[in-house]
Design an enzyme around this catalytic site. Sequence first.
Site, PDB file in Angstrom:
ATOM      1  CB  SER A 127      -9.880  -8.532   5.949  1.00  0.00           C
ATOM      2  OG  SER A 127      -8.714  -8.130   6.621  1.00  0.00           O
TER       3      SER A 127
ATOM      4  CD  GLU B 167      -3.739 -11.486   6.800  1.00  0.00           C
ATOM      5  OE1 GLU B 167      -3.039 -10.814   7.572  1.00  0.00           O
ATOM      6  OE2 GLU B 167      -3.989 -11.150   5.641  1.00  0.00           O
TER       7      GLU B 167
ATOM      8  NE  ARG C 264      -4.116  -1.857   2.239  1.00  0.00           N
ATOM      9  CZ  ARG C 264      -4.229  -3.172   2.056  1.00  0.00           C
ATOM     10  NH1 ARG C 264      -3.142  -3.916   1.986  1.00  0.00           N
ATOM     11  NH2 ARG C 264      -5.426  -3.734   1.934  1.00  0.00           N
TER      12      ARG C 264
ATOM     13  CB  SER D  80     -10.946  -9.632  -2.315  1.00  0.00           C
ATOM     14  OG  SER D  80      -9.717  -9.027  -1.947  1.00  0.00           O
ATOM     15  CB  SER D  81     -11.146  -5.958   2.091  1.00  0.00           C
ATOM     16  OG  SER D  81      -9.835  -6.444   2.348  1.00  0.00           O
TER      17      SER D  81
END
Length: 431
Positions: free
Chosen positions: A202, A316, A35, A173-174
């Site tokens: 998540s 995860e 990120r 998925s985030s």
Amino acid sequence: MPEATAQQDTWTAPVADGPVNGRVRVPGSKSITNRAYVLAALAGSPTLVRDPLVSRDTRLMLAAIGALGGGHAETGADVRVTPVSAGRGTAGIALGNAGTVARFTPALAALGTREVRFDGDEAIRRRPLAPLLGALTGLGADIDDGGRGAPPFTVRGRGGLRGGAVELDSSASSQFLSALLLAGPGFGEGVTVRLVGGAPPSEPHIAMTLDLLRRFGAAPERDGSRFHVPAADLALAEYVVEPDLSTAAPFVVAALAAGGSTHVEGWPAETTQPGDWLRSLVTELGGSAELGPDGLTVTGTGEIPGVSLDLHEVGELTPVVAALLCFADGPSEISGVAHLRGHETDRLAALAAELSALGANVTDTADGLRIIPAPMRGGTFHTYDDHRLVMAGAVLGLRIPGVLVENPATVGKTFPGFVSAWDTLVTRTSD
């Protein structure tokens, strides 16, 4: 059910002959590192990223930024990222099996001026991507995916994106949501995302994305399932990456499985990482977790109760936790993690098959796993090119002689030095 890969090199996971007693420093967070790299690529000036993870996934991200006209220079443990720039012609981005690269970089390509082809490992072609590509198209991107909604695909950069409002199904998925939010400051009108189709898994990863945006100078807003990131000029001279708490999971649970104590250096007092949930898990499983100024100390007895856990926000961690619960004194249930079927492999099917093959009674349910402990034996633990399964196999080996973990090198996705660090911890057992 995913197919096991052909037999590759194996690693005999070491058995703990007594309580564990050791310290470990895990590398930087992959989620934070990639990120930070994306935002640095969008910034107006270079950013020094300190203590980033160095692994296949993060090198793929840096290579992608390079293909888009950016650059990087390594200085010791730090990386200085130069923002992307305009350019002509074509480029290719190798995705490997890196979800963050596959999901975060198409928007960067759409903001640029090159024609960029994306492709990667066979596994990445099976991971969900269609909702994100559809949303980017709705925001003005020119994407040709042949109707597959998956790699390979081509993004034709037109020198920017209009942006604006879009609906997004991020329930698989985030990262779909994070991808749009991270790129939002570069859109002409910013971006407003309204989530449809169920809550993303998540939540901590969404909080991580919002936190990093603010650190780079953006002003994201959230109102329930509506997110807005206005256009902004990003800049951050320096950013320090936290240790990866999810990668610390096998070291944390080692003290629970074998008894003894482990110390994870540098555990932050405050964090958005989902791995911080491990502290509450340790307590729930009868151990203790003490956070001090230099890290987290975990102490356990080797006795583990059966539990019911909803891991929707920390999916995860499921492989390592499932391996640990094979040693519990009663049945356990893990729920809320149906999205793991779309990760590096179908993790639920893989865990059910591999844990059962070594003697446990594990079945995959609609959204998780049911684990009934039983006497276990050694054998090959297939890992399906999934780094988290290598870590799960290591945990099993603490109490089961002869666990042969297939293709241990795949753990290089998040911790290239994992095998060495694990061997060191386990062989430092007390009498």
